[in-house]
Design a protein around this motif. Structure first.
Motif, mmCIF file in Angstrom:
data_model
loop_
_atom_site.group_PDB
_atom_site.id
_atom_site.type_symbol
_atom_site.label_atom_id
_atom_site.label_comp_id
_atom_site.label_asym_id
_atom_site.label_seq_id
_atom_site.Cartn_x
_atom_site.Cartn_y
_atom_site.Cartn_z
ATOM 1 N N TYR A 83 -1.601 4.851 2.246
ATOM 2 C CA TYR A 83 -2.331 4.292 3.291
ATOM 3 C C TYR A 83 -2.826 2.816 2.640
ATOM 4 C CZ TYR A 83 -2.296 8.635 5.663
ATOM 5 O OH TYR A 83 -1.830 9.847 6.332
ATOM 6 N N ARG A 87 -2.798 -7.886 14.383
ATOM 7 C CA ARG A 87 -2.889 -6.648 13.776
ATOM 8 C C ARG A 87 -3.186 -5.327 14.596
ATOM 9 N NH1 ARG A 87 -7.703 -7.972 9.046
ATOM 10 N NH2 ARG A 87 -6.524 -9.700 8.286
ATOM 11 N N ASP A 92 -8.531 -3.400 14.426
ATOM 12 C CA ASP A 92 -7.252 -3.318 13.878
ATOM 13 C C ASP A 92 -6.482 -2.130 13.752
ATOM 14 O OD1 ASP A 92 -7.999 -5.987 13.413
ATOM 15 O OD2 ASP A 92 -8.368 -5.945 11.092
ATOM 16 N N LEU A 93 -5.266 -2.238 13.942
ATOM 17 C CA LEU A 93 -4.197 -1.189 13.431
ATOM 18 C C LEU A 93 -3.550 -1.568 12.289
ATOM 19 C CD1 LEU A 93 -4.547 -0.630 16.716
ATOM 20 C CD2 LEU A 93 -2.237 0.514 16.386
ATOM 21 N N SER A 94 -2.437 -2.004 12.160
ATOM 22 C CA SER A 94 -1.553 -2.646 11.095
ATOM 23 C C SER A 94 -1.014 -4.113 11.426
ATOM 24 C CB SER A 94 -0.789 -1.720 10.519
ATOM 25 O OG SER A 94 -1.247 -0.489 9.970
ATOM 26 N N HIS A 97 -9.056 -5.311 4.774
ATOM 27 C CA HIS A 97 -8.804 -3.954 4.687
ATOM 28 C C HIS A 97 -8.040 -3.883 3.272
ATOM 29 C CE1 HIS A 97 -9.802 -2.924 8.853
ATOM 30 N NE2 HIS A 97 -9.367 -4.023 9.173
ATOM 31 N N HIS A 142 -4.840 0.475 6.065
ATOM 32 C CA HIS A 142 -4.095 0.170 7.303
ATOM 33 C C HIS A 142 -3.058 -0.421 6.851
ATOM 34 C CE1 HIS A 142 -7.842 0.041 10.225
ATOM 35 N NE2 HIS A 142 -8.360 0.350 9.310
ATOM 36 N N ASP A 193 -3.767 4.001 10.827
ATOM 37 C CA ASP A 193 -4.921 3.722 10.747
ATOM 38 C C ASP A 193 -5.312 2.927 11.803
ATOM 39 O OD1 ASP A 193 -5.945 4.684 7.944
ATOM 40 O OD2 ASP A 193 -4.135 3.641 7.523
ATOM 41 N N ASP A 246 -8.942 1.313 13.778
ATOM 42 C CA ASP A 246 -10.813 1.227 13.914
ATOM 43 C C ASP A 246 -10.984 1.211 15.549
ATOM 44 O OD1 ASP A 246 -10.737 0.920 11.210
ATOM 45 O OD2 ASP A 246 -11.044 -1.275 11.184
ATOM 46 N N HIS A 286 -13.389 4.710 11.738
ATOM 47 C CA HIS A 286 -11.961 4.539 11.377
ATOM 48 C C HIS A 286 -10.962 5.778 11.547
ATOM 49 C CE1 HIS A 286 -9.375 3.072 7.694
ATOM 50 N NE2 HIS A 286 -8.444 3.908 8.487
ATOM 51 N N ARG A 329 -7.720 8.016 10.871
ATOM 52 C CA ARG A 329 -6.448 8.024 10.390
ATOM 53 C C ARG A 329 -5.634 9.236 10.769
ATOM 54 N NH1 ARG A 329 -7.123 7.019 3.782
ATOM 55 N NH2 ARG A 329 -6.966 5.078 4.804
#
Length: 331
Positions: A50, A77, A108-110, A121, A124, A129, A131, A223, A225
């Protein structure tokens, strides 16, 4: 290696025109991944851990859904594993129906190919992941500009580590519990003050609290996951959470971790940014793959002509990083 070349490398790599140059191995990986606008046209896989990995075949969460609005669109993101995007769709519907929360503001994801981010971060990185902001979705649809300026709201009383009862919404606690009880979710990170509040109001059924882990920051969002997904053999799972609720383990946070440093204490030194050598080798393939399709939001990547006006010997500098409202040291 001058940063002026990073954007050009990223564009050429994203078009599948070049292997990763040897000189790029020493460039911080966050600059290479942060400059790529679109995902890799490869079979979907999360690769690495991660906080040290990447994702192939990511998909973008739409800017708007029936029960969510994506925030800070300019960061690019909002990409993730297709199962994360599908989970968010289901979770947002359940949130409205089962907790009374009026909809999600999704942070945010990625990045399109995961990897380290230029700011904000440490995790992510593999598309698993996300938020969720601590504010309910407003009834009106926010414009793209409003989503850039819409302020974060902490649930803590200013200057303290305690939840502000004037800000706290019981529906927010139910929202966190709903996420924790979802079988797809491996861990949830919240501020230690939020964890303590959840421990106080949890009641007799406390098993879900085991997934809710205290972490620095996370007072304006929580967050989520997900577990490593099927079809991603290169994804490195975390250790399973222990069965206990963790409510008796918060003293460390309030008495040690969150205490101001003692006078004369040696200041914390930020580690050197990771390079491509620190990531799984497969991430070089992800970075060099052809683009997987256009973005749904934000402008398209610049053309080669615009990026190399003098015939390909130089490239414009990366755009400035979008500032974040507060520091977020993440796992």
């Amino acid at each position: 290696m001058k940063l002026a070349y990073v954007a050009g490398w990223a564009a050429l790599l994203g078009m599948g025109l070049l292997p990763l140059p040897a000189a790029a191995q020493s460039v911080p990986a966050k600059e290479l991944f942060g400059a790529v606008e679109r995902p890799a046209a490869l079979r979907t896989q999360s690769l690495g851990s991660y906080a040290k990995g990447c994702i192939a075949g990511a998909v973008e969460l739409p800017a708007d859904g029936p029960h969510w609005q994506s925030m800070r669109l300019s960061r690019n993101r909002h990409w993730g594993h297709p199962n994360l995007v599908a989970f968010l769709d289901r979770f947002a519907q359940r949130a409205v129906a089962e907790t009374g929360w009026p909809g999600l503001l999704v942070g945010d994801l990625s990045q399109p190919r995961g990897g380290p981010m230029p700011s904000g971060h440490a995790s992510h990185q593999i598309g698993l992941d996300v938020d969720i902001w601590a504010q309910p979705m407003p009834a009106q649809r926010l414009t793209a500009g409003q989503r850039e300026d819409f302020p974060f709201r902490s649930v803590l009383r200013k200057g303290t580590l305690q939840v502000d009862e004037r800000t706290w919404d019981d529906r927010y606690g139910r929202l966190i519990r709903l996420a924790a009880e979802s079988p797809e979710v491996q861990r949830i990170f919240v501020h230690p003050g939020v964890k303590r509040k959840l421990c106080q109001v949890a009641g007799r059924d406390r098993s879900w609290l085991a997934k809710v882990r205290p972490m620095y920051g996370h007072d304006e969002h929580f967050h989520i996951r997900l577990f490593c997904q099927a079809g991603s053999p290169g994804c490195q799972p975390q250790e399973p959470v222990v069965a206990k609720d963790g409510c008796d383990d918060l003293d460390y946070w309030f008495n040690v971790a969150l205490k101001p440093p003692k006078p004369g204490a040696k200041p914390w030194k930020r580690p050197a940014p990771m390079t491509m050598a620190a990531l799984p080798k497969a991430c070089q393939t992800v970075l060099a793959a052809a683009d997987g399709g256009p973005r749904q939001v934000a402008p398209a990547a610049p053309t080669l002509a615009a990026m190399a006006p003098d015939g390909g010997t130089s490239f414009p500098p990366l755009p400035g990083a979008v500032p974040i409202p507060a520091p977020r040291p993440l796992p």
